[in-house]
Scaffold this active site. Structure first.
Site, PDB file in Angstrom:
ATOM      1  N   TYR A   9     -25.145  56.317  50.684  1.00 56.37           N
ATOM      2  CA  TYR A   9     -26.097  56.832  51.671  1.00 56.37           C
ATOM      3  C   TYR A   9     -25.835  58.298  51.989  1.00 56.37           C
ATOM      4  CZ  TYR A   9     -27.592  52.022  52.648  1.00 56.37           C
ATOM      5  OH  TYR A   9     -28.087  50.747  52.552  1.00 56.37           O
TER       6      TYR A   9
ATOM      7  N   LYS B  82     -15.966  46.731  45.105  1.00 56.79           N
ATOM      8  CA  LYS B  82     -16.288  46.313  43.736  1.00 56.79           C
ATOM      9  C   LYS B  82     -15.416  47.145  42.801  1.00 56.79           C
ATOM     10  CE  LYS B  82     -18.873  43.875  40.875  1.00 56.79           C
ATOM     11  NZ  LYS B  82     -18.740  42.417  40.737  1.00 56.79           N
TER      12      LYS B  82
ATOM     13  N   ASP C 170     -19.556  40.467  45.403  1.00 61.99           N
ATOM     14  CA  ASP C 170     -20.342  39.309  44.965  1.00 61.99           C
ATOM     15  C   ASP C 170     -19.703  38.010  45.458  1.00 61.99           C
ATOM     16  OD1 ASP C 170     -18.322  40.228  43.323  1.00 61.99           O
ATOM     17  OD2 ASP C 170     -19.193  39.506  41.457  1.00 61.99           O
TER      18      ASP C 170
ATOM     19  N   ASP D  26     -24.139  47.517  54.839  1.00 65.02           N
ATOM     20  CA  ASP D  26     -25.525  47.353  55.270  1.00 65.02           C
ATOM     21  C   ASP D  26     -26.016  45.958  54.885  1.00 65.02           C
ATOM     22  OD1 ASP D  26     -27.993  47.937  56.250  1.00 65.02           O
ATOM     23  OD2 ASP D  26     -28.528  49.415  54.736  1.00 65.02           O
TER      24      ASP D  26
END
Ligand code: NAD
Length: 368
Positions: free
Chosen positions: A124, A173, A206, A230
């Site tokens: 972002y 991740k 995930d 988010d």
């Protein structure tokens, strides 16, 4: 002495839900002087910009603000006021408690966790461009710094300690995004030993989504980067009862802005049907932040009892399809009045019953 707090009513349902929060604030008896300023669509009409400098000045002067949602045009138009506010005031920690209330609107009544999201960088950061003239390829840059990672991770551990929580889970991740994810992971691993009283563990994003969908009751404090935060905040809001009851807070070093997770819900604007609870729980977090703990406890208890009693609740807590115990829906203002009426009557010290649900296990083993 009264507290001076900036109030940004915002767009769509924002003015209705912030009016509701003000009514409840009045019922607490805490003296708050609201300085009302406009951002978003109204500010464009009157001042030609969605985020006038006077709004930033007011928030910086008062250091505390209560905000309604602000509409962001999709694909074009002005950049998100919400993102700009976070970046310009360096509100680096977005904190979203996901607390199931009175077992309503959730399959997981035991849910009681907090998502701590880094709010100034990551995907972002606003660094994006077309790669070629034909606009057949595009890039958005994911910026992760050690400084911002250390700051948000320390914030999450401190929050866990202060609120008597026992576990902090970092989400990333790092197996695929080896530099950005790896940097965040390294910052977490270096910080964790400084908090030996807390359990520290990690999940890949995930796996985290799957774990939350099965047993959110096992998680406590989650700390993660901007985009993952988010997404996880909305997931957790849904698990705990929906956007209508999900509050949020943004903290900088000296400034705090409280805003609901939900947006401006334009289809309900001006109809007095929106759920005011998320904004009222933002008020609860605000009261806690300024040191008015008993008033904050009263507000939370009044919300809990109003939802548990289920006589005066908005459509999202009332209608079939939204709840297993349907009742006739009430208006936003009626529910706010009911919560305000209860504020002076409730016992803020009585323990709240938190039912165990199907997602709960007592197994302390941490899965990977
Ligand atoms: P939304 O949260 O406004 O609405 C999603 C769904 O939830 C809709 O069905 C809506 O009617 C319902 N809903 C939301 N809040 C509710 C409430 N208090 N009571 C009852 N139902 C409620 O999300 P959206 O439709 O994706 O976004 C609308 C606008 O809000 C967009 O312009 C978006 O950019 C903006 N937005 C702003 C913020 C913010 O200011 N922090 C956050 C999210 C979205």
């Amino acid at each position: 002495m009264s507290y001076r707090v900036t109030l940004i009513p915002g767009d769509g349902i924002g003015p209705e839900v912030t009016d509701a929060a003000r009514l409840v604030a009045q019922a607490t008896g805490v003296p708050i002087e609201w300085e009302v300023v406009d951002a978003g669509e109204k500010a464009i009409q009157t001042q030609g910009t969605p985020l006038p400098g006077s709004v930033l000045d007011a928030v910086m002067a008062n250091r505390v603000a209560l905000k309604g949602p602000i509409t962001t045009p999709i694909g074009g138009g002005f950049r998100s006021v919400n993102v700009a506010l976070r970046q310009q005031l360096d509100l680096y920690a977005s904190v979203r408690p996901a607390r199931a209330i009175a077992g309503e609107g959730t399959r997981f009544p035991e849910t009681d966790l907090v998502v701590v999201r880094e709010a100034t960088e990551g995907l972002y950061s606003g660094v994006e461009h077309w790669v070629d003239r034909e606009h057949s390829a595009a890039e958005t840059v994911d910026i992760i710094t050690r400084k911002a990672s250390d700051r948000i991770i320390r914030f999450a551990f401190e929050l866990a300690r202060r609120d008597h929580r026992h576990r902090v889970t970092a989400v990333h991740k790092a197996n695929i995004m080896k530099t950005t994810g790896g940097l965040f992971q390294a910052a977490f691993r270096d910080m964790a030993p400084k908090y030996p009283d807390l359990i520290a563990d990690e999940r890949l994003i995930d796996n985290m989504c799957m774990q939350l969908a099965k047993k959110p009751g096992e998680y406590d404090v989650i700390v993660t980067t901007n985009l993952f935060g988010d997404i996880l905040s909305d997931l957790c809001a849904g698990l705990a009862g929906g956007l209508g009851v999900a509050p949020g807070a943004l903290y900088g070093e000296e400034i705090a802005v409280f805003e609901p997770v939900h947006g401006s819900a334009p289809k309900y604007a001006g109809q007095d049907v929106a759920d005011p609870v998320a904004e009222i729980l933002c008020l609860e977090l605000l009261l806690r932040h300024i040191g008015e703990k008993e008033a904050a406890d009263r507000v939370f208890r009044a919300v809990w009892e109003t939802i548990a009693e289920k006589k005066v609740v908005t459509y999202d807590l009332a209608l079939p399809g939204y709840t297993l115990r349907p009742v006739p829906p009430s208006s936003c203002s009626a529910m706010a009045k009911e919560i305000a009426r209860k504020v002076p009557l409730v016992d803020p010290h009585a323990p709240l019953p938190r039912p165990k649900g199907q997602g709960h296990t007592d197994d302390p083993q941490l899965e990977t």
